[in-house]
Design an enzyme around this catalytic site. Structure first.
Site, PDB file in Angstrom:
ATOM      1  N   ASP A  15       0.863  -1.169   0.000  1.00 37.77           N
ATOM      2  CA  ASP A  15       0.000   0.000   0.000  1.00 37.77           C
ATOM      3  C   ASP A  15       0.911   1.234   0.000  1.00 37.77           C
ATOM      4  O   ASP A  15       2.112   1.123   0.283  1.00 37.77           O
ATOM      5  CB  ASP A  15      -0.880  -0.024   1.252  1.00 37.77           C
ATOM      6  CG  ASP A  15      -1.673   1.240   1.430  1.00 37.77           C
ATOM      7  OD1 ASP A  15      -2.395   1.631   0.500  1.00 37.77           O
ATOM      8  OD2 ASP A  15      -1.560   1.853   2.512  1.00 37.77           O
ATOM      9  N   ASP A  17      -0.208   5.207   0.932  1.00 37.14           N
ATOM     10  CA  ASP A  17      -0.478   6.152   2.022  1.00 37.14           C
ATOM     11  C   ASP A  17      -0.576   5.429   3.362  1.00 37.14           C
ATOM     12  O   ASP A  17      -1.422   4.555   3.543  1.00 37.14           O
ATOM     13  CB  ASP A  17      -1.774   6.911   1.744  1.00 37.14           C
ATOM     14  CG  ASP A  17      -1.671   7.758   0.488  1.00 37.14           C
ATOM     15  OD1 ASP A  17      -0.930   8.749   0.513  1.00 37.14           O
ATOM     16  OD2 ASP A  17      -2.316   7.413  -0.518  1.00 37.14           O
TER      17      ASP A  17
END
Length: 219
Positions: A15, A17
Site C-alpha cells: 500500500d 499512504d
C-alpha cells in the site's frame, strides 16, 4: 495465521499512504475543508483509511452527487502535498524487493504519482491505483490485479498495509499480510494481519534465488 518469516514470496504488494508515505496532514486538511464546504459532519468519517475517495463520499454523504463530490475532494488532495515524507524503512524496502514489488493504492493515479514523488520514493514498474479497478479495498480486486501484473500467484504474495480495509483486501485475495502500525492500533489489525510491526524499519526484506524472504530486525 501464517508465519511469514518462514515463507518465500514471489512478490511484495505495498500500500502507499500510511505504509510507504506519510500523507496524513494533506489528507486530513483536504477532507476537513471538503466536509465544511459540503455541510458534512467530520465526526461521521470514523476510520475510512484505505478506502477510495468515491467510497468515502458515498458512505458519509449519500445525498451528494458522487461524481461531483469525488472530483472536488480529488482536486483538493492534488493541490496539497505539503509535509508528505517517506515513512521509516520505505526506501530500503522498495529497493530490496526491486522488480518483485508493486504499489497498490486507493488513490487515483495522478495523486499517487505526486505523493510518491513528493516522498522521494522510486516507484516500481507496477502501480495499481483506483483508476485501474472497479471495486476498491476491502474487495480483493486491487491486490489480485497487482499480483497478476507481476505474474505472481496471489497466494505467494505478501501484502504490506496499514489499514484494516487493505489488510482485508489482501487476505481476501489469498495473500499473506504484514501490518504496519502507522495509522491503526494493534487491536484494530489483530484479526487481519499475519505479522504486525511498528513500521517497515522493523523488518528486512531479502531477495533470494527462490523469492523474497522477511526477516525481523533484532536491533
Amino acid at each position: 495465521m501464517r508465519d511469514i518469516t518462514q515463507e518465500t514470496f514471489e512478490a511484495v504488494l505495498f500500500d502507499n499512504d500510511g505504509t510507504l508515505t506519510d500523507s496524513r496532514g494533506p489528507v486530513e486538511r483536504s477532507w476537513r475543508s471538503w466536509a465544511v464546504d459540503h455541510g458534512v459532519d467530520f465526526a461521521r468519517f470514523g476510520n475510512f483509511h484505505g478506502v477510495t475517495s468515491r467510497g468515502i463520499v458515498e458512505r458519509v454523504a449519500p445525498h451528494l452527487d458522487a461524481d461531483a463530490a469525488t472530483a472536488d475532494i480529488d482536486r483538493r488532495e492534488l493541490e496539497d502535498l505539503d509535509g508528505i515524507v517517506a515513512l521509516p524503512g520505505a526506501v530500503d524496502a522498495l529497493a530490496a524487493v526491486g522488480p518483485r514489488a508493486a504499489i497498490v493504492t486507493s488513490a487515483g493515479r495522478e495523486l499517487a504519482v505526486l505523493r510518491i514523488d513528493a516522498a522521494g520514493l522510486s516507484a516500481p514498474a507496477v502501480l495499481v491505483t483506483a483508476d485501474d479497478i472497479s471495486r476498491g479495498k476491502p474487495d480483493p480486486e486491487p491486490y489480485l490485479v497487482g499480483a497478476r501484473r507481476l505474474e505472481a500467484d496471489p497466494a505467494r504474495c505478501l501484502v504490506v498495509e496499514d489499514a484494516v480495509a487493505g489488510l482485508e483486501s489482501g487476505r481476501a485475495a489469498g495473500a499473506a499480510t504484514l501490518a504496519v502500525l502507522t495509522t491503526s492500533s494493534p487491536e484494530e489489525v489483530a484479526d487481519h494481519a499475519d505479522l504486525t510491526v511498528g513500521s517497515l524499519a522493523d523488518v528486512r526484506l531479502e531477495v533470494t534465488d527462490a523469492g523474497v524472504r522477511v526477516h525481523l530486525r533484532q536491533d
